[in-house]
Enzyme design. Structure first.
Site, PDB file in Angstrom:
ATOM      1  N   VAL A 142       0.421  -1.235  -0.182  1.00 13.90           N
ATOM      2  CA  VAL A 142      -0.202  -0.546   0.080  1.00 13.90           C
ATOM      3  C   VAL A 142       0.525   1.705  -0.345  1.00 13.90           C
ATOM      4  O   VAL A 142       0.863   2.479  -1.023  1.00 13.90           O
ATOM      5  CB  VAL A 142      -0.885   0.041   1.022  1.00 13.90           C
ATOM      6  CG1 VAL A 142      -2.095   1.126   1.205  1.00 13.90           C
ATOM      7  CG2 VAL A 142      -1.687  -0.962   1.212  1.00 13.90           C
ATOM      8  N   ASP A 160      -8.355 -17.049   8.914  1.00 17.35           N
ATOM      9  CA  ASP A 160     -10.046 -18.116   8.632  1.00 17.35           C
ATOM     10  C   ASP A 160     -10.271 -18.390   7.337  1.00 17.35           C
ATOM     11  O   ASP A 160     -11.041 -19.215   7.081  1.00 17.35           O
ATOM     12  CB  ASP A 160     -10.855 -17.207   9.515  1.00 17.35           C
ATOM     13  CG  ASP A 160     -10.333 -17.194  10.468  1.00 17.35           C
ATOM     14  OD1 ASP A 160      -9.721 -17.508  11.749  1.00 17.35           O
ATOM     15  OD2 ASP A 160     -11.218 -15.934  11.430  1.00 17.35           O
ATOM     16  N   ARG A 170       1.025 -36.202  14.955  1.00 17.19           N
ATOM     17  CA  ARG A 170       1.282 -37.558  14.136  1.00 17.19           C
ATOM     18  C   ARG A 170       1.889 -38.509  14.564  1.00 17.19           C
ATOM     19  O   ARG A 170       1.976 -40.236  15.275  1.00 17.19           O
ATOM     20  CB  ARG A 170       1.095 -37.917  12.911  1.00 17.19           C
ATOM     21  CG  ARG A 170       0.770 -38.523  12.422  1.00 17.19           C
ATOM     22  CD  ARG A 170       0.094 -39.907  12.590  1.00 17.19           C
ATOM     23  NE  ARG A 170      -1.342 -39.110  11.805  1.00 17.19           N
ATOM     24  CZ  ARG A 170      -2.882 -39.893  11.548  1.00 17.19           C
ATOM     25  NH1 ARG A 170      -2.368 -40.966  12.844  1.00 17.19           N
ATOM     26  NH2 ARG A 170      -3.267 -39.734  11.139  1.00 17.19           N
ATOM     27  N   ARG A 194      -1.975 -43.546  20.593  1.00 16.70           N
ATOM     28  CA  ARG A 194      -2.491 -42.540  20.809  1.00 16.70           C
ATOM     29  C   ARG A 194      -3.510 -42.174  20.138  1.00 16.70           C
ATOM     30  O   ARG A 194      -3.603 -42.139  18.659  1.00 16.70           O
ATOM     31  CB  ARG A 194      -2.004 -42.146  21.053  1.00 16.70           C
ATOM     32  CG  ARG A 194      -1.511 -42.486  22.653  1.00 16.70           C
ATOM     33  CD  ARG A 194      -0.612 -41.193  23.527  1.00 16.70           C
ATOM     34  NE  ARG A 194      -0.125 -41.769  24.452  1.00 16.70           N
ATOM     35  CZ  ARG A 194       0.583 -41.381  25.221  1.00 16.70           C
ATOM     36  NH1 ARG A 194       1.201 -40.251  24.637  1.00 16.70           N
ATOM     37  NH2 ARG A 194       1.463 -41.556  26.422  1.00 16.70           N
ATOM     38  N   ARG A 241     -10.248 -52.825  13.010  1.00 14.18           N
ATOM     39  CA  ARG A 241      -9.825 -52.875  11.335  1.00 14.18           C
ATOM     40  C   ARG A 241      -8.205 -53.212  12.693  1.00 14.18           C
ATOM     41  O   ARG A 241      -7.428 -53.374  11.238  1.00 14.18           O
ATOM     42  CB  ARG A 241      -9.899 -52.309  10.468  1.00 14.18           C
ATOM     43  CG  ARG A 241     -10.994 -52.856   9.853  1.00 14.18           C
ATOM     44  CD  ARG A 241     -11.455 -51.935   8.716  1.00 14.18           C
ATOM     45  NE  ARG A 241     -10.121 -50.291   8.524  1.00 14.18           N
ATOM     46  CZ  ARG A 241     -10.663 -49.153   8.339  1.00 14.18           C
ATOM     47  NH1 ARG A 241     -12.431 -49.413   8.445  1.00 14.18           N
ATOM     48  NH2 ARG A 241     -10.075 -48.734   8.096  1.00 14.18           N
TER      49      ARG A 241
END
Length: 324
Positions: free
Chosen positions: A24, A129, A156, A164, A213
């Site tokens: 700007v 967002d 992960r 977990r 599974r």
């Protein structure tokens, strides 16, 4: 004809805001327009916290997170008296137009301000967002996703090491735009976002099936605005239904707002900063500059504020397919 403009940031900070401020300022200088920075958003506008800026003022800022102009909430600007004080300050400083970097609240304030006092404003979508109608991506979104994803990759690792189930909350207020790419990119089994209203019962059923599974580690990504409740509430309900699961909760939080902006956010912020100034020069008012399908567009604040930006439902299917 624009002779002097002002730029300010308002609402939550986002990586890339400084790159937009820089664009700007340098665009204004390029076109021979004086430019001021308003410190602390609408609050600073009321108090007269104006700083004259030039090209040197924004040197070495494109890579910095946060906002050099600061940001603050202003209850006083919500009143007619407060807006009158802000207008008087703009008049005293000879300001012909404004560039507002922020989100819905910022643009709502700018709309009312223009209606009452006629000060033209062009907005730049600065929010992690990515929930603003009228642009494919908002300034700060790409960086926030990558910051969250880096944290999720580490989570992960420990989830797999200890068999977990981690429930990870990411930011996004009432939007799942951060949660979706984090879930896909982080290999999550489930993602919960406000737009789809997935029930906790559905999450439990999914995890039970995966457990049967012989799957032993899980990642559930939850947007902070999820209507089923906060991440702790969801985790508690799952633990009660599947007691054999070793569950943990992680809230990634405000680190998603900070840090050096990505290359993508620097490019986007620079494009939009230029577009905002040139929009004012071309008589634009009460519009937000954005990029849609790689093209510059100006969207009326009324649409940006009130129209809903929809999540691509095929992404939810991707999560389902890839979690098998």
């Amino acid at each position: 004809m624009m002779k002097r403009i002002a730029v300010f940031t308002s609402g939550g900070d986002a990586p890339g805001m400084n790159a937009c401020i820089r664009a700007v300022v340098r665009t204004a200088v390029y076109h021979g327009i004086e430019v001021y920075g308003i410190m602390r958003g609408y609050s600073g506008m009321i108090k007269g916290e104006f700083v004259k800026l030039d090209s040197a003022s924004v040197a070495n800022t494109i890579q910095k997170g946060g906002t050099i102009l600061k940001s603050a909430r202003s209850q006083k600007f919500l009143t007619k008296e407060g807006r009158q004080e802000a207008f008087d300050q703009l008049v005293n400083h000879g300001i012909d137009g404004l560039v507002a970097i922020g989100g819905n609240g910022t643009f709502t304030g700018a709309t009312i301000f223009e209606q009452e006092f006629g000060i033209p404003t062009v907005g730049a979508p600065g929010t992690i967002d990515n929930d603003l109608y009228g642009t494919d991506y908002t300034i700060g979104y790409d960086t926030a996703v990558n910051t969250a994803l880096e944290a999720i990759d580490k989570i992960r690792d420990t989830a797999d090491s200890h068999d977990r189930c981690f429930f990870v909350e990411v930011m996004g207020r009432d939007s799942g735009y951060i949660a979706i790419p984090c879930a896909i990119g982080g290999g999550a089994e489930i993602v919960m976002i406000p737009e789809t209203q997935m029930s906790t019962e559905a999450v439990i059923a999914n995890l039970k099936t995966s457990w049967e599974r012989s799957k032993t580690s899980f990642l559930v990504v939850i947007a902070e605005g999820e209507e089923e409740g906060n991440v702790h509430a969801v985790a508690q309900q799952v633990k009660a239904a599947i007691p054999q699961l070793d569950t943990r909760v992680t809230i990634i939080g405000h680190i998603q707002r900070g840090g050096s902006p990505s290359a993508s956010d620097r490019m986007l912020a620079s494009q939009i900063g230029i577009a905002a100034v040139e929009g004012l020069m071309n008589g634009m008012r009460n519009v937000m500059a954005g990029i849609v399908d790689r093209k510059l567009v100006y969207t009326p604040f009324a649409d940006t504020i009130h129209k809903k930006k929809m999540i691509n439902q095929s992404f939810m299917r991707m999560v389902e397919i890839l979690s098998v």
